[in-house]
Design a protein around this motif. Structure first.
Motif, PDB file in Angstrom:
ATOM      1  N   TYR A   4       0.809  -1.224   0.000  1.00  0.00           N
ATOM      2  CA  TYR A   4       0.000   0.000   0.000  1.00  0.00           C
ATOM      3  C   TYR A   4       0.840   1.271   0.000  1.00  0.00           C
ATOM      4  O   TYR A   4       0.305   2.378  -0.006  1.00  0.00           O
ATOM      5  CB  TYR A   4      -0.942   0.011   1.210  1.00  0.00           C
TER       6      TYR A   4
ATOM      7  N   THR B 184      -4.632  -1.774  -5.993  1.00  0.00           N
ATOM      8  CA  THR B 184      -5.815  -1.324  -6.732  1.00  0.00           C
ATOM      9  C   THR B 184      -5.500  -1.262  -8.220  1.00  0.00           C
ATOM     10  O   THR B 184      -4.357  -0.974  -8.611  1.00  0.00           O
ATOM     11  CB  THR B 184      -6.294   0.078  -6.287  1.00  0.00           C
TER      12      THR B 184
ATOM     13  N   TRP C 133       1.024  -5.576   9.277  1.00  0.00           N
ATOM     14  CA  TRP C 133       0.054  -5.053   8.310  1.00  0.00           C
ATOM     15  C   TRP C 133      -0.619  -6.145   7.483  1.00  0.00           C
ATOM     16  O   TRP C 133      -1.553  -5.866   6.742  1.00  0.00           O
ATOM     17  CB  TRP C 133       0.759  -4.089   7.339  1.00  0.00           C
TER      18      TRP C 133
ATOM     19  N   THR D  87      -4.519  -6.934   7.329  1.00  0.00           N
ATOM     20  CA  THR D  87      -5.388  -5.802   7.022  1.00  0.00           C
ATOM     21  C   THR D  87      -5.473  -5.650   5.513  1.00  0.00           C
ATOM     22  O   THR D  87      -4.481  -5.330   4.858  1.00  0.00           O
ATOM     23  CB  THR D  87      -4.843  -4.504   7.652  1.00  0.00           C
ATOM     24  N   ARG D  88      -6.643  -5.883   4.946  1.00  0.00           N
ATOM     25  CA  ARG D  88      -6.774  -5.929   3.486  1.00  0.00           C
ATOM     26  C   ARG D  88      -6.413  -4.598   2.826  1.00  0.00           C
ATOM     27  O   ARG D  88      -5.860  -4.575   1.729  1.00  0.00           O
ATOM     28  CB  ARG D  88      -8.184  -6.357   3.087  1.00  0.00           C
ATOM     29  N   ALA D  89      -6.701  -3.485   3.469  1.00  0.00           N
ATOM     30  CA  ALA D  89      -6.385  -2.183   2.890  1.00  0.00           C
ATOM     31  C   ALA D  89      -4.882  -1.965   2.765  1.00  0.00           C
ATOM     32  O   ALA D  89      -4.446  -1.060   2.049  1.00  0.00           O
ATOM     33  CB  ALA D  89      -7.001  -1.072   3.735  1.00  0.00           C
ATOM     34  N   LYS D  90      -4.090  -2.781   3.442  1.00  0.00           N
ATOM     35  CA  LYS D  90      -2.640  -2.651   3.384  1.00  0.00           C
ATOM     36  C   LYS D  90      -1.981  -3.759   2.566  1.00  0.00           C
ATOM     37  O   LYS D  90      -0.998  -3.512   1.871  1.00  0.00           O
ATOM     38  CB  LYS D  90      -2.053  -2.635   4.804  1.00  0.00           C
TER      39      LYS D  90
ATOM     40  N   GLY E 103      -3.957  -6.250   0.675  1.00  0.00           N
ATOM     41  CA  GLY E 103      -4.812  -6.779  -0.382  1.00  0.00           C
ATOM     42  C   GLY E 103      -5.408  -8.124  -0.033  1.00  0.00           C
ATOM     43  O   GLY E 103      -6.277  -8.633  -0.746  1.00  0.00           O
TER      44      GLY E 103
ATOM     45  N   ASP F 220      -7.777  -4.564  13.505  1.00  0.00           N
ATOM     46  CA  ASP F 220      -7.741  -4.230  12.073  1.00  0.00           C
ATOM     47  C   ASP F 220      -7.617  -5.453  11.160  1.00  0.00           C
ATOM     48  O   ASP F 220      -7.512  -5.300   9.939  1.00  0.00           O
ATOM     49  CB  ASP F 220      -6.603  -3.261  11.751  1.00  0.00           C
TER      50      ASP F 220
ATOM     51  N   THR G 186      -8.930  -9.805   6.826  1.00  0.00           N
ATOM     52  CA  THR G 186      -8.732 -10.697   5.686  1.00  0.00           C
ATOM     53  C   THR G 186      -9.281 -12.086   6.005  1.00  0.00           C
ATOM     54  O   THR G 186      -9.418 -12.475   7.167  1.00  0.00           O
ATOM     55  CB  THR G 186      -7.248 -10.839   5.321  1.00  0.00           C
TER      56      THR G 186
ATOM     57  N   ASN H 245     -11.030 -11.519  -4.923  1.00  0.00           N
ATOM     58  CA  ASN H 245     -11.504 -10.753  -3.766  1.00  0.00           C
ATOM     59  C   ASN H 245     -12.930 -10.246  -3.992  1.00  0.00           C
ATOM     60  O   ASN H 245     -13.776 -10.309  -3.096  1.00  0.00           O
ATOM     61  CB  ASN H 245     -10.587  -9.554  -3.513  1.00  0.00           C
TER      62      ASN H 245
END
Length: 327
Positions: free
Chosen positions: A77, A102, A160, A163-166, A168, A206, A209, A316
């Protein structure tokens, strides 16, 4: 032999693993390192006392106008504008997978890379194993029915990672190697349907996943298969399973990512062990490609890695929606 001036962004374990390989390649001069972790930066700098140290990639790129190439090993990320900055300066890129998390970021970076015409390589090092190309050759002359990929192991010890936002998620960050080799061996996917489950790992702030997942994949060439992923094993007690099985009309291939391959038919089992030295082969190919400006020597370009990212992100999306995703 032309000397290639190389910088590195990210000084963690994998960055230093790449550094070991780079230091063994003739004609490579490590000129700079960058990371926001001062302790890791200083420790890595001690390995190459002549190299200059920077707190981030922006300062490195601005202060190193003679840089030929940059090796990037950072958390998924945190790429930001790194690729775009390097491309605008004509700096070749070796990027650890995943390239980002992304499609918007990946496509923006790809546009800058293609406009600049720089050499790129992405860390799908499994493609550089000679045995993979032998498997690929077998598939050209035999009918494959089912294929089952697996990456079942423990949770990486990284704060990290869950945590999917970090990260994936596991499919984007780790099992991506299986997805990528499926593309390499069987071509582009047509659709994927994935289900996942949680609750196997201890709670963590957090952490959102999945702990394991099962994907059904249909390829455009008619091949079908499955990808099993899990990150919950107690590896002090259990044995992980990382690789894939291919069921041919007259035989079976069992491929272990880090161990070797077994070719099985009615005459018996032929086992070919191997060491995972293909990381060095991938880096040697990159250095050679940069020296001669020859992208054809690279088996996984940024453009190709964008397709693997799209494949994993589709999995995903299928988990999130509960429906198959067409690619």
């Amino acid at each position: 032999m032309k000397t290639i001036k190389v910088g590195m962004v990210g000084c963690g374990n994998f960055g230093n693993f790449h550094l070991t390989n780079l230091l063994s390649i003739p004609g490579v001069e490590m000129v700079a390192f960058a990371t926001g972790n001062r302790e890791k930066l200083l420790a890595t700098g001690k390995r190459v006392p002549s190299a200059r140290l920077y707190p981030d990639h922006k300062e490195l790129l601005e202060q190193e106008p003679e840089l030929d190439a940059l090796v990037v090993s950072i958390t998924p990320y945190r790429h930001g504008d790194l690729e775009v900055m390097a491309a605008k300066r004509g700096v070749a890129l070796y990027i650890e997978k995943p390239i980002c998390i992304t499609m918007e970021e990946a496509e923006r970076n790809l546009a800058a890379i293609e406009q600049a015409g720089i050499i790129t390589s992405v860390g799908y090092q499994g493609r550089y194993n000679d045995e993979i190309d032998k498997v690929k050759k077998i598939l050209e002359n035999h009918t494959a029915g089912l294929v089952v990929g697996k990456w079942i192991y423990s949770v990486p010890d990284l704060p990290w990672w869950r945590t999917r936002a970090k990260s994936g998620g596991q499919l984007v960050e780790q099992c991506t190697h299986v997805f990528d080799l499926f593309r390499y061996l069987f071509g582009e996917p047509a659709s994927i349907y994935t289900v996942g489950c949680k609750g196997l790992n201890p709670p963590q702030p957090d952490a959102d996943t999945e702990d394991c997942s099962y994907s059904t994949v249909a390829f455009k060439n008619g091949q079908v298969g499955a990808i099993l992923a899990g990150c919950y094993l107690d590896t002090a007690k259990a044995v992980g399973d990382i690789g894939f099985d291919i069921y041919l009309e007259d035989s079976k291939i069992e491929y272990g990512f880090f161990t070797g391959v077994k070719y099985i038919d009615q005459s018996g089992i032929r086992e070919v062990p191997f060491e995972p030295v293909y990381h060095k082969l991938a880096m040697e190919a990159f250095v050679s490609a940069v020296r001669d400006h020859d992208q054809s020597r690279i088996k996984s370009s940024y453009a190709d890695a964008v397709k693997t990212l799209a494949f994993t992100l589709a999995a995903n999306r299928s988990m999130e929606t509960g429906a198959p995703v067409l690619l």
